[in-house]
Motif scaffolding. Structure first.
Motif, PDB file in Angstrom:
ATOM      1  N   VAL A   1      13.630  15.088 -12.263  1.00 24.66           N
ATOM      2  CA  VAL A   1      12.779  14.783 -11.113  1.00 24.66           C
ATOM      3  C   VAL A   1      13.143  13.376 -10.627  1.00 24.66           C
ATOM      4  CG1 VAL A   1      10.416  14.375 -10.320  1.00 24.66           C
ATOM      5  CG2 VAL A   1      10.906  16.249 -11.911  1.00 24.66           C
ATOM      6  N   PRO A   2      13.575  13.206  -9.386  1.00 23.02           N
ATOM      7  CA  PRO A   2      13.922  11.861  -8.904  1.00 23.02           C
ATOM      8  C   PRO A   2      12.703  10.932  -8.921  1.00 23.02           C
ATOM      9  CG  PRO A   2      14.753  13.554  -7.423  1.00 23.02           C
ATOM     10  CD  PRO A   2      13.814  14.245  -8.371  1.00 23.02           C
ATOM     11  N   THR A   3      12.894   9.717  -9.431  1.00 18.65           N
ATOM     12  CA  THR A   3      11.824   8.707  -9.438  1.00 18.65           C
ATOM     13  C   THR A   3      12.386   7.386  -8.907  1.00 18.65           C
ATOM     14  OG1 THR A   3      12.333   8.135 -11.755  1.00 18.65           O
ATOM     15  CG2 THR A   3      10.592   9.774 -11.370  1.00 18.65           C
ATOM     16  N   PRO A   4      12.923   7.363  -7.700  1.00 12.40           N
ATOM     17  CA  PRO A   4      13.620   6.158  -7.218  1.00 12.40           C
ATOM     18  C   PRO A   4      12.747   4.925  -7.118  1.00 12.40           C
ATOM     19  CG  PRO A   4      13.282   7.738  -5.431  1.00 12.40           C
ATOM     20  CD  PRO A   4      12.957   8.455  -6.700  1.00 12.40           C
TER      21      PRO A   4
ATOM     22  N   ARG B   1       0.845  -1.205   0.000  1.00 13.86           N
ATOM     23  CA  ARG B   1       0.000   0.000   0.000  1.00 13.86           C
ATOM     24  C   ARG B   1       0.882   1.258   0.000  1.00 13.86           C
ATOM     25  NH1 ARG B   1      -5.446   0.757   1.787  1.00 13.86           N
ATOM     26  NH2 ARG B   1      -5.840   2.909   2.459  1.00 13.86           N
ATOM     27  N   ALA B   2       1.916   1.255   0.855  1.00 14.47           N
ATOM     28  CA  ALA B   2       2.830   2.391   0.926  1.00 14.47           C
ATOM     29  C   ALA B   2       3.614   2.537  -0.375  1.00 14.47           C
ATOM     30  CB  ALA B   2       3.782   2.219   2.103  1.00 14.47           C
ATOM     31  N   LEU B   3       4.015   1.426  -0.979  1.00 11.88           N
ATOM     32  CA  LEU B   3       4.752   1.461  -2.236  1.00 11.88           C
ATOM     33  C   LEU B   3       3.896   2.068  -3.345  1.00 11.88           C
ATOM     34  CD1 LEU B   3       7.499   0.518  -3.455  1.00 11.88           C
ATOM     35  CD2 LEU B   3       6.323  -1.592  -4.139  1.00 11.88           C
ATOM     36  N   LEU B   4       2.637   1.688  -3.385  1.00 10.64           N
ATOM     37  CA  LEU B   4       1.721   2.211  -4.397  1.00 10.64           C
ATOM     38  C   LEU B   4       1.549   3.720  -4.232  1.00 10.64           C
ATOM     39  CD1 LEU B   4      -0.271   1.579  -6.707  1.00 10.64           C
ATOM     40  CD2 LEU B   4      -2.018   1.136  -4.962  1.00 10.64           C
ATOM     41  N   ARG B   5       1.375   4.174  -3.009  1.00 12.53           N
ATOM     42  CA  ARG B   5       1.196   5.613  -2.788  1.00 12.53           C
ATOM     43  C   ARG B   5       2.477   6.384  -3.144  1.00 12.53           C
ATOM     44  NH1 ARG B   5      -2.894   8.529  -0.544  1.00 12.53           N
ATOM     45  NH2 ARG B   5      -2.354  10.652   0.077  1.00 12.53           N
ATOM     46  N   ALA B   6       3.627   5.798  -2.860  1.00 13.33           N
ATOM     47  CA  ALA B   6       4.886   6.455  -3.216  1.00 13.33           C
ATOM     48  C   ALA B   6       4.994   6.631  -4.723  1.00 13.33           C
ATOM     49  CB  ALA B   6       6.067   5.647  -2.685  1.00 13.33           C
ATOM     50  N   CYS B   7       4.532   5.647  -5.484  1.00  9.14           N
ATOM     51  CA  CYS B   7       4.543   5.757  -6.949  1.00  9.14           C
ATOM     52  C   CYS B   7       3.629   6.884  -7.423  1.00  9.14           C
ATOM     53  CB  CYS B   7       4.106   4.439  -7.580  1.00  9.14           C
ATOM     54  SG  CYS B   7       5.372   3.180  -7.653  1.00  9.14           S
ATOM     55  N   VAL B   8       2.458   6.984  -6.840  1.00 13.48           N
ATOM     56  CA  VAL B   8       1.518   8.039  -7.230  1.00 13.48           C
ATOM     57  C   VAL B   8       2.122   9.412  -6.938  1.00 13.48           C
ATOM     58  CG1 VAL B   8      -0.780   9.015  -6.871  1.00 13.48           C
ATOM     59  CG2 VAL B   8      -0.470   6.528  -6.853  1.00 13.48           C
ATOM     60  N   ILE B   9       2.755   9.565  -5.778  1.00  9.11           N
ATOM     61  CA  ILE B   9       3.357  10.849  -5.408  1.00  9.11           C
ATOM     62  C   ILE B   9       4.485  11.198  -6.379  1.00  9.11           C
ATOM     63  CG2 ILE B   9       4.743  11.997  -3.627  1.00  9.11           C
ATOM     64  CD1 ILE B   9       3.031  10.406  -1.555  1.00  9.11           C
ATOM     65  N   GLU B  10       5.327  10.234  -6.723  1.00 10.43           N
ATOM     66  CA  GLU B  10       6.399  10.487  -7.690  1.00 10.43           C
ATOM     67  C   GLU B  10       5.841  10.961  -9.026  1.00 10.43           C
ATOM     68  OE1 GLU B  10      10.082   7.469  -6.506  1.00 10.43           O
ATOM     69  OE2 GLU B  10       8.979   7.171  -8.384  1.00 10.43           O
TER      70      GLU B  10
END
Length: 313
Positions: free
Chosen positions: A286-289, A214-223
């Protein structure tokens, strides 16, 4: 209206099929078993909006036999658009417009580079539809809708008749105030969903149920939201929360086409979705780690799928 569907996969078949059902003059450009089935048995669609069967359709593998037309619907996978763009030229007349239906945000630019920006539309579609066999498709979710507009002020065709044709075929036509925002809002929904879902190999319900994914998915959306804004896209301030609400309303068994393709060992839209995020991140600094790591995880699977499907059977 004369219409050519270049790439009769699930999306092209549905939208082209509805136009043909409504009486428009549609030619389907396909190949292999799909082409043979279309010629022998027509087009079959099982749909939550009403099943339909077109027992006879015009189908060919040669664009020169179909053109010129008024409208070209481009239904190939997003990663194939740049490669097939020159093949569309026989379909083009003085007033032809080209409408891409792909996920991602680069299809219109690829088409414009090959065909000229004046005849290419910026477009997006909304539908959940799959191919279930040669010439056979299943529309299982989302009310079908399109949004499109001119990429260039020199567009050779008025869009009112095209919008009317789609509406007459039972397809919703949205007219957002900013089409680029609408395109990126869709990308903001589908790209993280498909990327994390493919890496985790589970549907949406399981992604949201596990705190780490869930946290990984939200991090992708924010990136991805940060990347859009860096590229000049005026996303609303609540764009991330808006996508998250849509995720929570997604069926628990929901998956994306990219995810399904990767899990089945088929070539997918990885380059046009996750790969595009990585490339555009480098372009805009833009960083997209998170996307960088997930792309590195998924890319070997894409290579293997491409190699397998290119091998003689």
């Amino acid at each position: 209206m004369r219409v050519a569907v270049f790439g009769t996969g699930a999306v092209g078949a549905y939208f082209g099929g509805r136009l043909a059902e409504a009486g428009e003059d549609v030619t389907f450009i396909a190949r292999g078993e799909n082409l043979l089935a279309l010629r022998a048995h027509g087009l079959r669609v099982a749909s939550i909006a009403g099943d339909f069967h077109l027992p006879t359709v015009r189908a060919t593998d040669d664009p020169a036999l179909a053109g010129p037309v008024d409208v070209v619907l481009v239904g190939v996978k997003a990663g194939q658009v740049a490669g097939i763009a020159p093949l569309l030229r026989p379909l083009l007349g003085p007033h032809t417009v080209v409408l891409p239906l792909q996920n991602g945000v680069e299809a219109a630019e690829h088409l414009a580079a090959a065909l000229g920006p004046q005849r290419v539309l910026l477009g997006l579609c909304r539908i959940i539809v799959q191919q279930v066999g040669p010439g056979a498709f299943r529309h299982s979710g989302v009310a079908p809708a399109l949004a499109f507009g001119a990429l260039d002020a020199r567009l050779p065709m008025a869009l009112g008749p095209l919008r009317h044709a789609f509406r007459r075929a039972g397809i919703g036509v949205e007219e957002p105030a900013d089409l680029r925002v609408a395109l990126w809002e869709k990308f903001l929904f589908v790209a993280p969903f498909g990327t994390v879902g493919a890496a985790a190999r589970v549907p949406m319900g399981e992604l949201l149920a596990v705190p780490e994914s869930r946290a990984l998915l939200r991090a992708c959306v924010i990136e991805l939201a940060a990347l859009a804004r860096a590229g000049g896209v005026a996303l609303p301030a609540d764009a991330v929360d808006g996508v998250w609400k849509r995720y929570e309303q997604t069926p628990v068994a929901g998956t994306t086409s990219m995810q399904r393709d990767l899990l089945a060992g088929r070539p997918s839209e990885l380059q046009a979705q996750t790969g595009a995020v990585v490339r555009l991140g480098q372009t805009h600094r833009v960083p997209t780690p998170v996307h960088d790591i997930l792309y590195a995880v998924l890319w070997p699977q894409e290579i293997a799928a491409t190699r397998l499907n290119a091998a003689p059977h």
